[in-house]
Design a protein around this motif. Sequence first.
Motif, PDB file in Angstrom:
ATOM      1  N   UNK A  84       0.816  -1.226   0.000  1.00 49.25           N
ATOM      2  CA  UNK A  84       0.000   0.000   0.000  1.00 49.25           C
ATOM      3  C   UNK A  84       0.848   1.273   0.000  1.00 49.25           C
ATOM      4  N   UNK A  85       2.037   1.240   0.612  1.00 46.66           N
ATOM      5  CA  UNK A  85       2.853   2.452   0.682  1.00 46.66           C
ATOM      6  C   UNK A  85       3.388   2.890  -0.680  1.00 46.66           C
ATOM      7  N   UNK A  86       3.288   2.019  -1.703  1.00 43.07           N
ATOM      8  CA  UNK A  86       3.710   2.419  -3.045  1.00 43.07           C
ATOM      9  C   UNK A  86       2.639   3.232  -3.762  1.00 43.07           C
ATOM     10  N   UNK A  87       1.440   3.309  -3.197  1.00 41.83           N
ATOM     11  CA  UNK A  87       0.318   4.024  -3.826  1.00 41.83           C
ATOM     12  C   UNK A  87      -0.068   5.234  -2.976  1.00 41.83           C
ATOM     13  N   UNK A  88      -0.731   6.176  -3.643  1.00 41.10           N
ATOM     14  CA  UNK A  88      -1.302   7.325  -2.918  1.00 41.10           C
ATOM     15  C   UNK A  88      -2.508   7.839  -3.692  1.00 41.10           C
ATOM     16  N   UNK A  89      -3.460   8.361  -2.979  1.00 41.11           N
ATOM     17  CA  UNK A  89      -4.693   8.863  -3.576  1.00 41.11           C
ATOM     18  C   UNK A  89      -4.471  10.294  -4.039  1.00 41.11           C
ATOM     19  N   UNK A  92     -10.593  11.727  -5.539  1.00 40.80           N
ATOM     20  CA  UNK A  92     -11.604  10.728  -5.226  1.00 40.80           C
ATOM     21  C   UNK A  92     -11.652   9.594  -6.238  1.00 40.80           C
ATOM     22  N   UNK A  93     -11.173   9.845  -7.480  1.00 44.29           N
ATOM     23  CA  UNK A  93     -11.284   8.822  -8.516  1.00 44.29           C
ATOM     24  C   UNK A  93      -9.937   8.367  -9.059  1.00 44.29           C
ATOM     25  N   UNK A  94      -8.813   8.814  -8.516  1.00 45.94           N
ATOM     26  CA  UNK A  94      -7.504   8.507  -9.093  1.00 45.94           C
ATOM     27  C   UNK A  94      -6.542   8.021  -8.015  1.00 45.94           C
ATOM     28  N   UNK A  95      -5.938   6.862  -8.292  1.00 47.14           N
ATOM     29  CA  UNK A  95      -4.927   6.286  -7.416  1.00 47.14           C
ATOM     30  C   UNK A  95      -3.599   6.260  -8.173  1.00 47.14           C
ATOM     31  N   UNK A  96      -2.566   6.811  -7.567  1.00 48.20           N
ATOM     32  CA  UNK A  96      -1.245   6.866  -8.208  1.00 48.20           C
ATOM     33  C   UNK A  96      -0.358   5.734  -7.688  1.00 48.20           C
ATOM     34  N   UNK A  97       0.654   5.356  -8.506  1.00 43.76           N
ATOM     35  CA  UNK A  97       1.601   4.297  -8.159  1.00 43.76           C
ATOM     36  C   UNK A  97       3.001   4.777  -8.513  1.00 43.76           C
ATOM     37  N   UNK A  98       3.945   4.530  -7.614  1.00 43.49           N
ATOM     38  CA  UNK A  98       5.335   4.897  -7.863  1.00 43.49           C
ATOM     39  C   UNK A  98       6.218   3.660  -7.675  1.00 43.49           C
ATOM     40  N   UNK A  99       6.908   3.269  -8.747  1.00 44.74           N
ATOM     41  CA  UNK A  99       7.841   2.147  -8.700  1.00 44.74           C
ATOM     42  C   UNK A  99       9.223   2.651  -9.086  1.00 44.74           C
ATOM     43  N   UNK A 100      10.251   2.258  -8.323  1.00 50.82           N
ATOM     44  CA  UNK A 100      11.616   2.724  -8.576  1.00 50.82           C
ATOM     45  C   UNK A 100      12.539   1.544  -8.855  1.00 50.82           C
ATOM     46  N   UNK A 101      13.604   1.828  -9.616  1.00 51.16           N
ATOM     47  CA  UNK A 101      14.661   0.852  -9.889  1.00 51.16           C
ATOM     48  C   UNK A 101      14.093  -0.472 -10.399  1.00 51.16           C
ATOM     49  N   UNK A 102      13.382  -0.392 -11.507  1.00 52.85           N
ATOM     50  CA  UNK A 102      12.685  -1.550 -12.046  1.00 52.85           C
ATOM     51  C   UNK A 102      13.658  -2.619 -12.555  1.00 52.85           C
ATOM     52  N   UNK A 103      13.312  -3.870 -12.301  1.00 56.22           N
ATOM     53  CA  UNK A 103      14.056  -4.996 -12.857  1.00 56.22           C
ATOM     54  C   UNK A 103      13.504  -5.360 -14.233  1.00 56.22           C
ATOM     55  N   UNK A 104      14.232  -6.221 -14.950  1.00 53.14           N
ATOM     56  CA  UNK A 104      13.771  -6.652 -16.261  1.00 53.14           C
ATOM     57  C   UNK A 104      12.467  -7.429 -16.170  1.00 53.14           C
ATOM     58  N   UNK A 105      11.667  -7.340 -17.222  1.00 49.68           N
ATOM     59  CA  UNK A 105      10.374  -8.024 -17.252  1.00 49.68           C
ATOM     60  C   UNK A 105      10.554  -9.517 -17.074  1.00 49.68           C
TER      61      UNK A 105
END
Length: 443
Positions: A84-89, A92-105
């Motif tokens: 849950x800490x990776x998301x923030x509101x 009322x209708x939009x939820x954001x997501x933040x991902x850092x230092x992504x690994x390969x698919x």
Amino acid sequence: MPAGSQGPAAQSARRPPPLLPLLLLCVLRAPRVGSGAHTAVISPQDPTLLIGSSLQATCSVHGDPPGATAEGLYWTLNGRRLAPELSRVLNASTLALALANLNGSRQQSGDNLVCHARDGSILAGSCLYVGLPPEKPFNISCWSKNMKDLTCRWTPGALGETFLHTNYSLKYKLRWYGQDNTCEEYHTVGPHSCHIPKDLALFTPYEIWVEATNRLGSARSDVLTLDILDVVTTDPPPDVHVSRVGGLEDQLSVRWVSPPALKDFLFQAKYQIRYRVEDSVDWKVVDDVSNQTSCRLAGLKPGTVYFVQVRCNPFGIYGSKKAGIWSEWSHPTAASTPRSERPGPGGGACEPRGGEPSSGPVRRELKQFLGWLKKHAYCSNLSFRLYDQWRAWMQKSHKTRNQVGRRNPRIGCARGPASSASTASTSREAAAKAWVTSCTVLR
């Protein structure tokens, strides 16, 4: 719609559980799922990023249905719920997501980034492509089977793994004229290979290269220039026959025929033989066969089953200066050496028929054979026929002496070592006289 994606109708007919399998194909654009009238959108849609990058994404719900507000939304990646800490509101209708230092698919079709409602239903999906651009392919090698086709393979860059679907295309053209051609039969001899089955020109060099492309870029190999005549290989020698050499206990005769597919072409050939005993996986290779189509394996173990294979290297086709390429090995052919009362030396080498014996044991025995000739001076013509006859008489003498010793073991013990030596000497003399008689007849 990309391969592996599902439309709204397919998703409505089968609602996935909250935790999806890790290797599910990427879910693209799922604006409407289940019976709800609301829709949602993930932005950015299907992003492509370098390994180590960061991603800022949003899931926006359209409409105002119960339970579809931003506070009730959550994210999953490849079927696993994100913290849950990776998301923030945002509202009322939009939820954001933040991902850092992504690994390969984890899968080349893209990772599954999904926005869920409170009850676990899927509101929207996006494919997340994280990887590397292709590196320059290298180590291109090609060969032609009987000058009728061309097969090439290559190495896909120093690192190889891009974590994204990477397309490799083999291109070729005549060196001084002609247009670019693209090979069409891929994966014929491995994951990075291609086969050109026909329409190839002789006596004219080709330029060959490989192009690699994916979502993050492209790369091209160095150009390989070759003449078809310089990279010819052929089928394994057919009709390999292995047989005993009379009663000789440590030799086998190997015969084969030259490649029939090249019989109408001007070329030279050299051959290799390899052999192993029945209960072993270790092959011994004989390199001194030259261009002959038969030889003897000498210094083998008596009473032993051997498997033998032969391969061919055609070279000098129409005057080519290149070394040629070895064929595959022929199917194994089995034969056994005669049994002996004494252990054999267990070595092995090829003794070309009609030429100089090349193995140590054969040379030693030939030296002994020549000594008998010099001593008795009955035979003036040296041949392998006389040599084989002499060896057969010697081995027969040794067997007879051992059999007599087993039938009456007291004789050797009673007479002592001197008497035993006298018996052995008498047997050798008898064998020599018998062989001399045979030698005189063979003359």
